[in-house]
Write an enzyme that holds these catalytic residues in place. Structure first.
Site, PDB file in Angstrom:
ATOM      1  N   ARG A  40      -1.280   9.797   1.600  1.00  0.00           N
ATOM      2  CA  ARG A  40      -2.643  10.142   1.213  1.00  0.00           C
ATOM      3  C   ARG A  40      -2.883  11.641   1.104  1.00  0.00           C
ATOM      4  O   ARG A  40      -3.618  12.098   0.219  1.00  0.00           O
ATOM      5  CB  ARG A  40      -3.632   9.537   2.217  1.00  0.00           C
ATOM      6  N   HIS A  59      -9.334  10.363   1.920  1.00  0.00           N
ATOM      7  CA  HIS A  59      -8.873   9.257   1.085  1.00  0.00           C
ATOM      8  C   HIS A  59      -8.890   9.707  -0.358  1.00  0.00           C
ATOM      9  O   HIS A  59      -9.872  10.301  -0.817  1.00  0.00           O
ATOM     10  CB  HIS A  59      -9.766   8.033   1.278  1.00  0.00           C
ATOM     11  N   GLU A 100       0.847  -1.190   0.000  1.00  0.00           N
ATOM     12  CA  GLU A 100       0.000   0.000   0.000  1.00  0.00           C
ATOM     13  C   GLU A 100       0.884   1.242   0.000  1.00  0.00           C
ATOM     14  O   GLU A 100       2.082   1.165   0.286  1.00  0.00           O
ATOM     15  CB  GLU A 100      -0.956   0.006   1.198  1.00  0.00           C
ATOM     16  N   ARG A 146      -2.342   9.889   8.707  1.00  0.00           N
ATOM     17  CA  ARG A 146      -2.267   8.458   8.995  1.00  0.00           C
ATOM     18  C   ARG A 146      -1.689   7.665   7.840  1.00  0.00           C
ATOM     19  O   ARG A 146      -2.100   7.828   6.698  1.00  0.00           O
ATOM     20  CB  ARG A 146      -3.678   7.938   9.321  1.00  0.00           C
ATOM     21  N   HIS A 206     -12.121  10.617   5.298  1.00  0.00           N
ATOM     22  CA  HIS A 206     -11.921   9.186   5.554  1.00  0.00           C
ATOM     23  C   HIS A 206     -11.594   8.858   7.002  1.00  0.00           C
ATOM     24  O   HIS A 206     -12.128   7.896   7.552  1.00  0.00           O
ATOM     25  CB  HIS A 206     -10.795   8.683   4.646  1.00  0.00           C
TER      26      HIS A 206
END
Length: 524
Positions: free
Chosen positions: A293, A246, A118, A390, A355
């Site tokens: 992100r 997101h 990811e 995050r 998100h």
């Protein structure tokens, strides 16, 4: 007031269920309160996965994981929390979720979880169950909770407020006492009644507040109930300006946004504009689609602003050339096909959406809040792990680890619990002649809150926009509070009251912080 239990857990996602199971395993009596039916949580919506560790031969380590978390966090991570999660989290994920509960992670040829990649991770370390990892984890947790003899599950109850001394004490002399939490008032929409649930220790695990934004990947239940209750009880709240967006939510005009997992980009999907250009090369040429992100979300925002287009596109052709999309991403494929889109043959329109909430009720490494008797875990809590942004797939692991640690600390302290006599506490009082709750007014107020935060406290912020939003919502907050005190209680009214308070917390924090960092981005 109901009978006293050792631990009252408010919230039934990964943090709440993990806390309940750990405390119950240690012999405590537990009441677990779910806002919806058990399993109807934000955890269930998580697609991508949860952090494990890549095989040693691939060079992964706790040090490398910690460096990735710190790198995404914009220099605001709490180092002790990062180290704790990097050292203990992956081991707990494997031993508790996979080995004990049997979460059906996708396995490799050696019969162990087969990790994927990811964005902003330097190794393939994400355990997943196709693209519905959260649902697989939640299902296993819910089943274990239902079967545990020390856990009583209460479903479809709404948090009204925390029970605290001296605030809810009948004796005026108690005003000199320090604030302490003794449980919570809970509203049952089926009966219209409020009950007081007393507990030696209380753990908040009520999740986030994504529904406060017009475009969000969160369910409608994510209205910040626990954060609002903790604030009203005078718990310390921090980092409310850090709302993570997101980058890739399915864009269908007039429809709710559906998360398209980061694992798609991790496996090689490209972000392109209408011309088919991979525009990330202009913004983050080194990492492209796998940048953090906040970077990708801002790049999409800027690309849309420059082009005037309503979305950008996710091109899955690079994945289709090497993977069976239906086998690896059935949830994504089903969501797209439900809207008449075929990801194997056409690009998918995407936009950023609210998100994850990186702030929350401040806790220490054992989940203690600033109020004796109250713990917090999961998205409602701020451990300092995420800092200003995050890292992907840390949230489920954080909820698991701090759910465990909070439960263990709460059980250790049970002998020190000083509960007031229930007769010394005030009962909940309804308005004598309540007005009926008007759903049209609630819908109108929610529309104003959600559009205001999206337009003025979204991906890119300015001081003027934030000041305008603060002024607009200041007046609305007074109307909603009066509405609350004069009307019949309902779930919708309680959520609205929580939502307006949390919206103002976000705005105040964003106004007070002129520095762009992580997912708080100021251009003034």
């Amino acid at each position: 007031m109901s009978h006293t239990v050792d631990l009252l857990v408010l919230g039934a996602g990964i943090a709440g269920c993990s806390a309940a199971l750990r405390a119950a395993d240690l012999g405590a009596s537990v009441v677990l309160v779910a806002k919806d039916e058990l399993g109807g949580t934000n955890t269930s919506w998580a697609q991508g996965g949860i952090i494990g560790l890549a095989p040693p031969e691939e060079g992964d380590s706790p040090d490398l994981l910690a460096a990735d978390i710190e790198g995404a966090g914009g220099g605001l991570c709490r180092h002790e929390a990062v180290r704790l999660l990097a050292e203990e989290g992956p081991k707990l994920c494997r031993s508790f979720l996979w080995e004990r509960l049997g979460v059906p992670f996708d396995l490799g040829e050696n019969g162990t979880p087969d990790p994927t990649a990811e964005a902003a991770h330097s190794a393939r370390r994400i355990y997943h169950a196709k693209d519905a990892t959260g649902l697989a984890i939640q299902s296993a947790l819910s089943e274990a909770v239902r079967q545990h003899p020390n856990i009583e599950v209460r479903e479809r109850l709404c948090l009204v407020d925390l029970i605290t001394s001296p605030h809810h004490c009948l004796s005026p002399v108690r005003v000199y006492d320090p604030i302490r939490v003794h449980g919570a008032f809970l509203f049952d929409p089926a009966t219209g009644q409020v009950e007081g649930a007393l507990a030696r220790r209380t753990l908040l695990a009520t999740g986030g507040l994504g529904y406060l934004y017009l475009h969000t990947t969160n369910p409608p239940s994510a209205t910040g109930d626990g954060l609002a209750a903790a604030y009203r009880a005078s718990a310390r709240i921090v980092n409310c300006e850090y709302i993570q967006f997101h980058p890739t939510a399915l864009y269908v005009p007039g429809k709710p946004r559906t998360l398209l997992t980061e694992a798609l980009r991790g496996e090689g999907a490209h972000l392109v504009n209408r011309k088919g250009e991979r525009f990330m090369a202009k913004y983050e040429p080194e990492h492209m689609e796998l940048a953090p992100r906040d970077v990708v979300s801002r790049a999409i925002f800027q690309e849309m602003a420059a082009s005037g287009e309503a979305s950008v596109y996710l091109d899955l052709a690079p994945l289709a050339a090497k993977l069976d999309l239906d086998e690896h991403f059935p949830t994504v494929m089903a969501a797209c096909r439900a809207e008449g889109l075929d990801p194997s043959r056409q690009r998918i329109p995407v936009v950023p959406a609210a998100h994850y909430f990186c702030g929350g009720v401040l806790v220490d490494l054992d989940g203690h809040t600033s109020l004796p008797g109250l713990f917090a875990a999961g998205e409602v809590a701020c451990t300092g792990l995420h800092g200003a942004n995050r890292l992907a797939s840390t949230s489920l692991l954080e909820g698991l680890l701090w759910g465990f640690r909070g439960a263990e600390a709460a059980v250790r302290e049970l002998a020190d619990g000083n509960l007031p006599d229930p007769g010394d506490l005030a009962q909940w009082r309804m308005p004598e002649a309540p007005e009926p709750t008007d759903p049209l007014l609630i819908d109108q107020d929610w529309g104003l809150i959600r559009s205001t935060l999206w337009n003025y406290a979204g991906i890119v912020r300015t001081g003027d926009r934030l000041q305008r939003a603060k002024a607009d919502l200041h007046y609305l907050a007074h109307r909603i509070e009066r509405f609350y005190h004069e009307s019949s209680l309902s779930r919708e009214l309680l959520e609205l009251r929580s939502g307006i308070l949390c919206a103002r917390l976000i705005l105040n924090a964003a106004l007070q912080n002129p520095e762009s960092r992580g997912c708080h981005y100021r251009v003034d």
